[in-house]
Enzyme design. Sequence first.
Site, PDB file in Angstrom:
ATOM      1  N   ASN A 140       0.853  -1.191   0.000  1.00 41.39           N
ATOM      2  CA  ASN A 140       0.000   0.000   0.000  1.00 41.39           C
ATOM      3  C   ASN A 140       0.895   1.249   0.000  1.00 41.39           C
ATOM      4  O   ASN A 140       1.685   1.453   0.923  1.00 41.39           O
ATOM      5  CB  ASN A 140      -0.901  -0.042   1.242  1.00 41.39           C
ATOM      6  CG  ASN A 140      -1.847   1.133   1.288  1.00 41.39           C
ATOM      7  OD1 ASN A 140      -1.453   2.252   1.009  1.00 41.39           O
ATOM      8  ND2 ASN A 140      -3.090   0.887   1.646  1.00 41.39           N
ATOM      9  N   HIS A 169       0.969   5.962   1.997  1.00 41.15           N
ATOM     10  CA  HIS A 169       1.781   6.747   2.929  1.00 41.15           C
ATOM     11  C   HIS A 169       2.844   7.582   2.212  1.00 41.15           C
ATOM     12  O   HIS A 169       3.297   8.590   2.732  1.00 41.15           O
ATOM     13  CB  HIS A 169       2.418   5.848   3.981  1.00 41.15           C
ATOM     14  CG  HIS A 169       1.381   5.219   4.863  1.00 41.15           C
ATOM     15  ND1 HIS A 169       0.697   5.932   5.816  1.00 41.15           N
ATOM     16  CD2 HIS A 169       0.874   3.968   4.884  1.00 41.15           C
ATOM     17  CE1 HIS A 169      -0.170   5.127   6.409  1.00 41.15           C
ATOM     18  NE2 HIS A 169      -0.087   3.945   5.857  1.00 41.15           N
ATOM     19  N   HIS A 217      -5.590   3.771  -1.932  1.00 40.72           N
ATOM     20  CA  HIS A 217      -6.937   4.101  -1.459  1.00 40.72           C
ATOM     21  C   HIS A 217      -7.262   5.515  -1.916  1.00 40.72           C
ATOM     22  O   HIS A 217      -6.645   6.473  -1.461  1.00 40.72           O
ATOM     23  CB  HIS A 217      -6.934   3.998   0.077  1.00 40.72           C
ATOM     24  CG  HIS A 217      -8.275   4.200   0.717  1.00 40.72           C
ATOM     25  ND1 HIS A 217      -8.475   4.022   2.064  1.00 40.72           N
ATOM     26  CD2 HIS A 217      -9.483   4.554   0.214  1.00 40.72           C
ATOM     27  CE1 HIS A 217      -9.745   4.251   2.363  1.00 40.72           C
ATOM     28  NE2 HIS A 217     -10.373   4.592   1.258  1.00 40.72           N
ATOM     29  N   ARG A 249      -9.421   8.220  -1.366  1.00 37.87           N
ATOM     30  CA  ARG A 249     -10.404   8.595  -0.343  1.00 37.87           C
ATOM     31  C   ARG A 249     -11.277   9.731  -0.846  1.00 37.87           C
ATOM     32  O   ARG A 249     -10.851  10.540  -1.666  1.00 37.87           O
ATOM     33  CB  ARG A 249      -9.698   9.010   0.953  1.00 37.87           C
ATOM     34  CG  ARG A 249      -8.883   7.888   1.572  1.00 37.87           C
ATOM     35  CD  ARG A 249      -8.326   8.308   2.911  1.00 37.87           C
ATOM     36  NE  ARG A 249      -9.353   8.341   3.919  1.00 37.87           N
ATOM     37  CZ  ARG A 249      -9.500   7.446   4.888  1.00 37.87           C
ATOM     38  NH1 ARG A 249      -8.659   6.455   5.007  1.00 37.87           N
ATOM     39  NH2 ARG A 249     -10.473   7.559   5.754  1.00 37.87           N
ATOM     40  N   ARG A 304      -7.122  12.872   0.728  1.00 35.92           N
ATOM     41  CA  ARG A 304      -6.089  13.353   1.660  1.00 35.92           C
ATOM     42  C   ARG A 304      -4.691  12.871   1.290  1.00 35.92           C
ATOM     43  O   ARG A 304      -3.719  13.453   1.705  1.00 35.92           O
ATOM     44  CB  ARG A 304      -6.411  12.950   3.095  1.00 35.92           C
ATOM     45  CG  ARG A 304      -6.179  11.504   3.413  1.00 35.92           C
ATOM     46  CD  ARG A 304      -6.380  11.215   4.875  1.00 35.92           C
ATOM     47  NE  ARG A 304      -7.753  11.377   5.288  1.00 35.92           N
ATOM     48  CZ  ARG A 304      -8.282  10.782   6.353  1.00 35.92           C
ATOM     49  NH1 ARG A 304      -7.534  10.035   7.119  1.00 35.92           N
ATOM     50  NH2 ARG A 304      -9.535  10.945   6.665  1.00 35.92           N
ATOM     51  N   GLU A 320      -8.441   0.386  -3.006  1.00 32.85           N
ATOM     52  CA  GLU A 320      -9.302   0.431  -1.818  1.00 32.85           C
ATOM     53  C   GLU A 320     -10.256   1.606  -1.971  1.00 32.85           C
ATOM     54  O   GLU A 320      -9.852   2.678  -2.428  1.00 32.85           O
ATOM     55  CB  GLU A 320      -8.468   0.675  -0.561  1.00 32.85           C
ATOM     56  CG  GLU A 320      -7.698  -0.512  -0.096  1.00 32.85           C
ATOM     57  CD  GLU A 320      -6.915  -0.166   1.164  1.00 32.85           C
ATOM     58  OE1 GLU A 320      -7.174   0.877   1.787  1.00 32.85           O
ATOM     59  OE2 GLU A 320      -6.021  -0.923   1.495  1.00 32.85           O
ATOM     60  N   THR A 332      -7.935   3.357   8.011  1.00 34.11           N
ATOM     61  CA  THR A 332      -9.174   2.598   8.041  1.00 34.11           C
ATOM     62  C   THR A 332      -9.215   1.790   9.331  1.00 34.11           C
ATOM     63  O   THR A 332      -8.435   0.867   9.507  1.00 34.11           O
ATOM     64  CB  THR A 332      -9.243   1.675   6.812  1.00 34.11           C
ATOM     65  OG1 THR A 332      -8.944   2.447   5.669  1.00 34.11           O
ATOM     66  CG2 THR A 332     -10.606   1.063   6.669  1.00 34.11           C
ATOM     67  N   GLU A 335     -10.948  -9.460   2.884  1.00 38.76           N
ATOM     68  CA  GLU A 335      -9.658  -9.128   3.496  1.00 38.76           C
ATOM     69  C   GLU A 335      -9.949  -8.988   4.987  1.00 38.76           C
ATOM     70  O   GLU A 335     -10.666  -8.071   5.408  1.00 38.76           O
ATOM     71  CB  GLU A 335      -9.081  -7.826   2.936  1.00 38.76           C
ATOM     72  CG  GLU A 335      -7.738  -7.506   3.598  1.00 38.76           C
ATOM     73  CD  GLU A 335      -7.019  -6.313   2.988  1.00 38.76           C
ATOM     74  OE1 GLU A 335      -7.028  -6.159   1.753  1.00 38.76           O
ATOM     75  OE2 GLU A 335      -6.439  -5.537   3.766  1.00 38.76           O
ATOM     76  N   HIS A 374      -3.831  -4.713   7.693  1.00 42.54           N
ATOM     77  CA  HIS A 374      -3.926  -3.620   8.660  1.00 42.54           C
ATOM     78  C   HIS A 374      -3.031  -3.886   9.874  1.00 42.54           C
ATOM     79  O   HIS A 374      -3.211  -4.867  10.582  1.00 42.54           O
ATOM     80  CB  HIS A 374      -5.348  -3.340   9.158  1.00 42.54           C
ATOM     81  CG  HIS A 374      -5.396  -2.055   9.945  1.00 42.54           C
ATOM     82  ND1 HIS A 374      -5.513  -0.828   9.336  1.00 42.54           N
ATOM     83  CD2 HIS A 374      -5.254  -1.805  11.253  1.00 42.54           C
ATOM     84  CE1 HIS A 374      -5.476   0.122  10.245  1.00 42.54           C
ATOM     85  NE2 HIS A 374      -5.310  -0.443  11.431  1.00 42.54           N
TER      86      HIS A 374
HETATM   87  N1  PXP Z   1      -5.792  -3.168   3.994  1.00 42.55           N
HETATM   88  C1  PXP Z   1      -6.761  -2.218   4.075  1.00 42.55           C
HETATM   89  C2  PXP Z   1      -8.126  -2.578   3.592  1.00 42.55           C
HETATM   90  C3  PXP Z   1      -6.479  -0.936   4.580  1.00 42.55           C
HETATM   91  O1  PXP Z   1      -7.459  -0.015   4.637  1.00 42.55           O
HETATM   92  C4  PXP Z   1      -5.165  -0.643   4.983  1.00 42.55           C
HETATM   93  C5  PXP Z   1      -4.844   0.716   5.487  1.00 42.55           C
HETATM   94  O2  PXP Z   1      -4.895   1.631   4.452  1.00 42.55           O
HETATM   95  C6  PXP Z   1      -4.185  -1.634   4.849  1.00 42.55           C
HETATM   96  C7  PXP Z   1      -4.536  -2.896   4.380  1.00 42.55           C
HETATM   97  C8  PXP Z   1      -2.760  -1.383   5.199  1.00 42.55           C
HETATM   98  O3  PXP Z   1      -2.640  -1.139   6.552  1.00 42.55           O
HETATM   99  P1  PXP Z   1      -1.235  -0.707   7.146  1.00 42.55           P
HETATM  100  O4  PXP Z   1      -0.876   0.616   6.564  1.00 42.55           O
HETATM  101  O5  PXP Z   1      -1.504  -0.659   8.614  1.00 42.55           O
HETATM  102  O6  PXP Z   1      -0.246  -1.786   6.758  1.00 42.55           O
END
Ligand code: PXP
Length: 242
Positions: free
Chosen positions: A7, A10, A43, A45, A49, A70, A101, A151, A191
């Site tokens: 992901n 960030h 994602h 959003r 953001r 996402e 999330t 998931e 997550h």
């Molecule tokens: N999976 C989903 C559905 C999420 O919303 C997120 C957070 O954006 C993640 C995975 C990744 O989470 P993390 O950044 O804590 O690894």
Amino acid sequence: MIRLGVNIDHVATVRQARRTDEPDPVWAAVEAQLGGADGITFHLREDRRHILDRDVPLLRGAVVAKLNMEMGATDEIVSIAIATGPDQCCLVPERREELTTEGGLDVVRHRERVGKAVAQLRDAGIFCSAFVEPVERHIKAAHDVGFGAVELWTGGYAHARTPSEIAAAIGDLRRGIEIGLTLGLEVHGGHGLTYRNIASIAALPGLSEFNIGHSIVARSVFVGLREAVGEMKALIAKYAPQ
Ligand code: PXP
């Protein structure tokens, strides 16, 4: 083999801290793929953001691995997903005030809205995954409305502190995986997974994909994204059931 989706939100968060053009999450997607990512997750959003509309077609063009979008189940975002054509859409809950999330989608409560979004996405040929807590009624509802995957929210495990909390959270995930597989769903996890806590979850039988963001991007500040992705891939391979 358990796939690793990286992901890259960030990276976009750092860019948006200055509303400038660096670091570019599209570059991050390329670097993550060079490090062995099996997928790239982003994602879009409602409040934009971190990931911006401009990023979405560029990511579609730059990602040859699995592209996982996402999203909340809103009409606007569903239209963008259909126009973009990611390989997978992962439907998540979205509240403006949250940091990330938090918790899974309540498919039971939002059945109608979520079901409509899944039907539209599936008609466009997009595989759909529901981000849900490892709770039977949510997994069953996800199956009922047409998702091909769940998931499972691993935040309960990531936030657990005592050995009994950790064991309980792993037990919940183990049962969630069994329920999902019995219904014929693919079961993914995500997550709060980190280099320190991935081992016990990677060892659970039945998972086919992880989506991990914060920990990999955090490590990449020091070792680079290619290396950070490679290290996580190696850990998953080391602990996954053979
Ligand atoms: N999976 C989903 C559905 C999420 O919303 C997120 C957070 O954006 C993640 C995975 C990744 O989470 P993390 O950044 O804590 O690894």
